[in-house]
Design an enzyme around this catalytic site. Structure first.
Site, PDB file in Angstrom:
ATOM      1  N   SER A  78       0.839  -1.263   0.073  1.00 43.06           N
ATOM      2  CA  SER A  78       0.000   0.017   0.014  1.00 43.06           C
ATOM      3  C   SER A  78       0.903   1.222   0.123  1.00 43.06           C
ATOM      4  O   SER A  78       2.312   1.079   0.014  1.00 43.06           O
ATOM      5  CB  SER A  78      -0.934  -0.099   1.168  1.00 43.06           C
ATOM      6  OG  SER A  78      -0.154   0.288   2.252  1.00 43.06           O
ATOM      7  N   LYS A  79       0.113   2.225   0.342  1.00 41.29           N
ATOM      8  CA  LYS A  79       0.959   3.841   0.074  1.00 41.29           C
ATOM      9  C   LYS A  79       2.097   3.789   1.276  1.00 41.29           C
ATOM     10  O   LYS A  79       3.073   4.291   0.859  1.00 41.29           O
ATOM     11  CB  LYS A  79      -0.113   4.599   0.376  1.00 41.29           C
ATOM     12  CG  LYS A  79      -0.625   5.521  -0.607  1.00 41.29           C
ATOM     13  CD  LYS A  79      -1.411   6.772  -0.293  1.00 41.29           C
ATOM     14  CE  LYS A  79      -2.602   7.136  -1.276  1.00 41.29           C
ATOM     15  NZ  LYS A  79      -3.522   7.581  -0.410  1.00 41.29           N
ATOM     16  N   ARG A  80       1.712   2.976   2.378  1.00 32.25           N
ATOM     17  CA  ARG A  80       2.750   3.226   3.266  1.00 32.25           C
ATOM     18  C   ARG A  80       4.108   2.445   2.759  1.00 32.25           C
ATOM     19  O   ARG A  80       5.188   2.840   3.352  1.00 32.25           O
ATOM     20  CB  ARG A  80       2.340   2.119   4.489  1.00 32.25           C
ATOM     21  CG  ARG A  80       1.372   2.893   5.642  1.00 32.25           C
ATOM     22  CD  ARG A  80       0.822   1.929   6.691  1.00 32.25           C
ATOM     23  NE  ARG A  80       0.373   0.736   5.995  1.00 32.25           N
ATOM     24  CZ  ARG A  80       1.212  -0.449   6.031  1.00 32.25           C
ATOM     25  NH1 ARG A  80       2.132  -0.547   6.837  1.00 32.25           N
ATOM     26  NH2 ARG A  80       0.519  -1.827   5.588  1.00 32.25           N
ATOM     27  N   GLY A  99       5.774   3.184   0.188  1.00 27.86           N
ATOM     28  CA  GLY A  99       6.423   4.294  -0.526  1.00 27.86           C
ATOM     29  C   GLY A  99       5.598   4.189  -2.166  1.00 27.86           C
ATOM     30  O   GLY A  99       4.502   3.818  -2.089  1.00 27.86           O
TER      31      GLY A  99
END
Ligand code: GLU
Length: 529
Positions: A268-270, A272
């Site tokens: 996910s976005k977490r 990067g």
């Protein structure tokens, strides 16, 4: 409730015997996420390996989250990856339209079929009633499925309540028993129908749910193999129930393990940069991303880094994927990208750099883009993304900029992992010399800097021939002549010509600057001390 759409094209329901037809069906809710890019890629490879057909379909039934911009981005990412489709947006064919929002008449046609076959029934249960069922199940610690309360409503009651305008949904009746389907990566997958429950296919506002739409699309497009993420495994028994009710042949399924980060959490976005556009805006080469998406699920050797798409089609077997989670490791991708860059010819790397630098707006505003790139490739990519695909920064290089980029390509090749690395390392060639206070202090702290810079500036002007070899000989001679350590001479010249400590090779850089520009810069830096 009855809908009379255009007659159904019976022919389009059947795939040509034996011919593979696959589809990639992204939801246009944002940029193409790596997991989706991977699904598209595997579908493409599977189709091309088997000489089949590859359909691109846009699943935009979720109107609140779908955007036209995202559709354009999906199309451009697919093109960027080289994944051409046989039918789909901008490539009309016999199974169109290819956007779910444009296929409503087809869905209602199939709803009619299912109604006629007695597979659907109206459900008048209110949101409160359903919530009460759900809470009761929760209290008894069992998973909730709809009780089937409206299944046995007498015809006259249905008539009366619908005539009175009471809202209702249409539910698919799943008969008791088991649903079994085949998945190419797994043993037969079996679900107890009690755990599926009678599910909604048409909402009370007349809109169609995902499970109905996806089956209708797959049936009417003659899809033979459904290759998608394993987050859809739990939807599959519902879909199989619809196929069976329609008397349609059930496709082969291949549910791919999802991508996870190195922390074993769903990507996910977490983690990067995980979007294709973002990675290419950071200067990952699309071939590398494409290869990496395949290699993260196979044994890997370095010769595979430079595989082309045709190599993947020939050699990558989607069926060998296995079911364990695939781990996306950005460090490995970065390493692969560096390896790929190192084997590019001068001309090829020059072209890629030019394309990339144009895309990130470098030629229009070198200093501004350089400033951004100093905060890292991700910061640069974020800015490019924020500006959108058709952003105003797109400025092609002028003749000088183009020549400079081409000259620099061989000088930076061994020093870059992603193309964005070029900007902080070599951006200074494209603008006048700037010596920051910090760089000036460093210069001042370098033994003999002023003398080194002045001598080199004067000697470079006198050099009989302007070649890298002669520049190198001149520089290598300086420490002995000036009785200074070689390290100090190199540091002074590097800082003096560029204003920074990390640059491409010193002799080549001075040579690329040209006699006059090199001498002027060194003299200007000396004057600051
Ligand atoms: N639109 C779904 C997704 O993006 C794909 C559904 C399917 O392939 O059946 O996850």
């Amino acid at each position: 409730m009855r809908y009379h759409g255009p007659p159904m094209n019976e022919q389009s329901q059947v795939a040509a015997p034996g011919r593979v037809v696959v589809r990639f069906a992204p939801s246009p809710t944002g940029y193409l996420h790596l997991g989706s890019a991977r699904t598209g890629l595997y579908n493409y490879i599977f189709a091309r390996r088997s000489g089949g057909s590859f359909i691109l379909r846009i699943e935009d039934t979720d109107l609140s989250r779908s955007t036209d911009e995202a559709i354009l981005q999906i199309i451009s990412s697919m093109r960027e990856m080289g994944l051409d489709w046989d039918e789909g947006p901008e490539r009309p064919g016999p199974h169109g339209p290819y956007r779910q929002t444009e296929r409503q008449p087809v869905y209602h046609e199939y709803i009619e079929k299912l109604l006629a076959g007695g597979h659907l029934y109206p459900c008048f249960c209110s949101a409160e009633e359903l919530e009460a069922e759900r809470r009761a199940a929760q209290a008894e610690k069992r998973a909730w499925v709809y009780s089937g309360k409206c299944l046995a409503l007498p015809a006259d009651e249905i008539e009366r309540r619908s005539a009175a305008g009471e809202p209702f949904t249409l539910r698919m009746h799943v008969p008791p028993g088991k649903t079994v389907f085949h998945d190419m990566l797994r043993a037969p997958v079996e679900f107890d129908n009690d755990t599926i429950g009678d599910f909604i296919v048409q909402r009370s506002d007349g809109t169609i749910t995902y499970n109905l739409a996806v089956v209708v699309d797959d049936v009417s497009m003659g899809i033979t193999h459904v290759i998608r993420g394993d987050d859809h495994l739990s939807n599959t028994p519902k879909q199989v129930a619809i196929y069976e009710a329609l008397g349609a042949s059930v496709p082969e399924f291949l549910h791919m393990p999802l991508l996870f980060g190195t922390d074993k959490k769903k990507l996910s976005k977490r983690h990067g940069a995980t979007k294709l556009e973002q990675l290419t805006a950071m200067g990952y080469l699309v071939e590398v991303v494409r290869n990496y998406l395949c290699f993260l699920s196979t044994e890997f050797d370095e010769s595979m880094i430079t595989w082309t798409l045709d190599d993947l089609v020939e050699k990558f077997d989607v069926l060998k994927l296995g079911t364990s989670a695939s781990i996306f490791d950005p460090d490995k991708l970065r390493w692969m990208n560096g390896r790929f860059i190192r084997q590019l010819s001068d001309v090829a790397l020059g072209e890629r750099l030019e394309e990339y630098l144009t895309r990130v707006g470098f030629y229009g505003a070198p200093a501004a883009v350089e400033e951004l790139a100093r905060h890292g490739a991700e910061a640069l990519a974020a800015e490019v993304e924020g500006a959108g695909t058709a952003h105003a920064l797109l400025v092609a290089p002028d003749v000088e900029q183009e020549a400079l980029t081409r000259q620099l390509a061989p000088l930076v090749r061994d020093k870059m992992d992603v193309l964005a690395d070029f900007v902080p390392m070599a951006g200074w060639f494209f603008r006048p010399l700037v010596v920051s206070d910090e760089a000036r202090e460093r210069l001042a702290g370098t033994e003999g800097a002023a003398e080194t810079l002045r001598t080199a500036a004067a000697d470079l002007c006198e050099l009989p021939e302007w070649s890298v070899e002669d520049v190198e000989a001149l520089v290598r001679d300086l420490p002995a002549r000036l009785e200074t350590k070689p390290k100090s001479v190199f540091a002074a010249l590097r800082l003096g010509m560029s204003g920074q400590s990390i640059t491409p090779g010193l002799f080549e850089s001075l040579w690329v600057l040209g006699r006059e520009e090199a001498a002027t810069r060194l003299a200007a830096a000396a004057a600051l001390l």
